[in-house]
Design an enzyme around this catalytic site. Structure first.
Site, PDB file in Angstrom:
ATOM      1  N   ASN A  64      15.884  -8.237   3.319  1.00 57.62           N
ATOM      2  CA  ASN A  64      16.810  -9.288   4.081  1.00 57.62           C
ATOM      3  C   ASN A  64      16.823 -10.378   2.628  1.00 57.62           C
ATOM      4  O   ASN A  64      16.098 -10.409   1.887  1.00 57.62           O
ATOM      5  CB  ASN A  64      16.046  -9.965   5.071  1.00 57.62           C
ATOM      6  CG  ASN A  64      16.823 -10.752   5.726  1.00 57.62           C
ATOM      7  OD1 ASN A  64      16.972 -12.021   5.630  1.00 57.62           O
ATOM      8  ND2 ASN A  64      17.628 -10.234   6.770  1.00 57.62           N
ATOM      9  N   TYR A  67      13.845 -12.852   1.669  1.00 56.71           N
ATOM     10  CA  TYR A  67      13.072 -11.802   0.993  1.00 56.71           C
ATOM     11  C   TYR A  67      11.862 -11.429   1.787  1.00 56.71           C
ATOM     12  O   TYR A  67      11.775 -10.212   2.110  1.00 56.71           O
ATOM     13  CB  TYR A  67      12.614 -12.038  -0.428  1.00 56.71           C
ATOM     14  CG  TYR A  67      13.983 -12.099  -1.298  1.00 56.71           C
ATOM     15  CD1 TYR A  67      15.235 -11.785  -1.022  1.00 56.71           C
ATOM     16  CD2 TYR A  67      13.560 -12.147  -2.888  1.00 56.71           C
ATOM     17  CE1 TYR A  67      16.140 -11.742  -2.000  1.00 56.71           C
ATOM     18  CE2 TYR A  67      14.559 -12.234  -3.687  1.00 56.71           C
ATOM     19  CZ  TYR A  67      16.005 -11.871  -3.361  1.00 56.71           C
ATOM     20  OH  TYR A  67      16.866 -11.779  -4.280  1.00 56.71           O
ATOM     21  N   GLU A  74       7.169   2.495   5.622  1.00 56.81           N
ATOM     22  CA  GLU A  74       6.021   2.926   6.211  1.00 56.81           C
ATOM     23  C   GLU A  74       5.939   2.279   7.792  1.00 56.81           C
ATOM     24  O   GLU A  74       5.577   2.754   8.705  1.00 56.81           O
ATOM     25  CB  GLU A  74       4.753   2.755   5.595  1.00 56.81           C
ATOM     26  CG  GLU A  74       4.575   3.239   4.434  1.00 56.81           C
ATOM     27  CD  GLU A  74       5.345   2.657   3.137  1.00 56.81           C
ATOM     28  OE1 GLU A  74       6.214   1.986   3.280  1.00 56.81           O
ATOM     29  OE2 GLU A  74       4.648   2.786   2.027  1.00 56.81           O
ATOM     30  N   CYS A 112       1.742  -0.316   0.076  1.00 53.45           N
ATOM     31  CA  CYS A 112       1.370  -1.584  -0.178  1.00 53.45           C
ATOM     32  C   CYS A 112       0.127  -2.024   0.851  1.00 53.45           C
ATOM     33  O   CYS A 112      -0.225  -1.379   1.655  1.00 53.45           O
ATOM     34  CB  CYS A 112       2.452  -2.624   0.090  1.00 53.45           C
ATOM     35  SG  CYS A 112       2.804  -3.336   1.907  1.00 53.45           S
TER      36      CYS A 112
HETATM   37  N1  THU Z   1       8.549  -0.893  -0.193  1.00 52.86           N
HETATM   38  C1  THU Z   1       8.257   0.088   0.785  1.00 52.86           C
HETATM   39  O1  THU Z   1       8.959   0.057   1.742  1.00 52.86           O
HETATM   40  N2  THU Z   1       7.037   0.659   0.978  1.00 52.86           N
HETATM   41  C2  THU Z   1       6.221   0.642  -0.036  1.00 52.86           C
HETATM   42  O2  THU Z   1       4.990   1.368   0.059  1.00 52.86           O
HETATM   43  C3  THU Z   1       6.183  -0.266  -1.170  1.00 52.86           C
HETATM   44  C4  THU Z   1       7.417  -1.113  -1.319  1.00 52.86           C
HETATM   45  C5  THU Z   1       9.705  -1.379  -0.328  1.00 52.86           C
HETATM   46  C6  THU Z   1       9.739  -3.189  -0.002  1.00 52.86           C
HETATM   47  C7  THU Z   1      10.767  -3.549  -0.637  1.00 52.86           C
HETATM   48  O3  THU Z   1      12.126  -3.237   0.179  1.00 52.86           O
HETATM   49  C8  THU Z   1      10.893  -2.435  -1.963  1.00 52.86           C
HETATM   50  O4  THU Z   1      10.296  -1.247  -1.534  1.00 52.86           O
HETATM   51  C9  THU Z   1      10.455  -3.224  -3.116  1.00 52.86           C
HETATM   52  O5  THU Z   1       9.392  -3.530  -3.081  1.00 52.86           O
END
Ligand code: THU
Length: 156
Positions: A64, A67, A74, A112
């Protein structure tokens, strides 16, 4: 005063070493990432969740312009599974990602911290182990339990 060591084990393997069921989960994560909405990072992530009854539920990262309110693939997948099939345990999740040039990340995509917390609570909620398959271009890391990815996770 005392010290305690916290350790975790992961399995590192290639795609060909996976079971047919695992391959299907990984294929789904790799395909669904095309649906990511990632106009800011250009980093597309796909997640495929396996339910106890065999169904697969998917998620992609949804960004978005404001941010911090975007959501990782996940959590999109896990919250969707919790919504559409709350009675079904989540037994596995596969994760895959592509960079802006449309190629798979070389290093396996590891979730993350916030997603690890949600993975741990999902595991606790259903009382079974949740396998986490983290895909890179050539190697896949497998954690047998979400807890292996977040020792000392928060719980009430
Ligand atoms: N992101 C995920 O969807 N999963 C992860 O395990 C790490 C990061 C996304 C968040 C953001 O949209 C993009 O990856 C860059 O950080």
């Amino acid at each position: 005063m005392r010290q305690q060591e916290l350790s975790a084990k992961i399995t590192i393997c290639g795609y060909d070493e996976l079971s047919e069921e695992e391959k299907m989960l990984v294929d789904t994560a790799r395909e669904i990432l095309r649906n990511a909405y990632a106009p800011y990072s250009h980093f597309r992530v796909g997640a495929a969740v396996r339910l106890a009854d065999g169904r697969i539920v998917t998620g992609t990262n949804q960004e978005n312009a404001s941010y911090p309110i975007g959501l990782c693939a996940e959590r999109v997948a896990l919250f969707s599974a919790g919504t559409s099939a709350p009675e079904q345990a989540v037994t596995a999740i596969a994760l895959a990602a592509e960079t802006a040039d449309g190629t798979q990340v070389v290093a396996p995509l590891t979730p993350c911290g916030a997603c690890r917390q949600v993975l741990c609570e999902t595991e606790a909620r259903y009382g079974n182990r949740l396998r986490v398959l983290m895909c890179g271009r050539d190697e896949i890391y497998i954690a047998e339990s979400a807890r292996d990815l977040l020792p000392l996770s928060f719980s009430l």
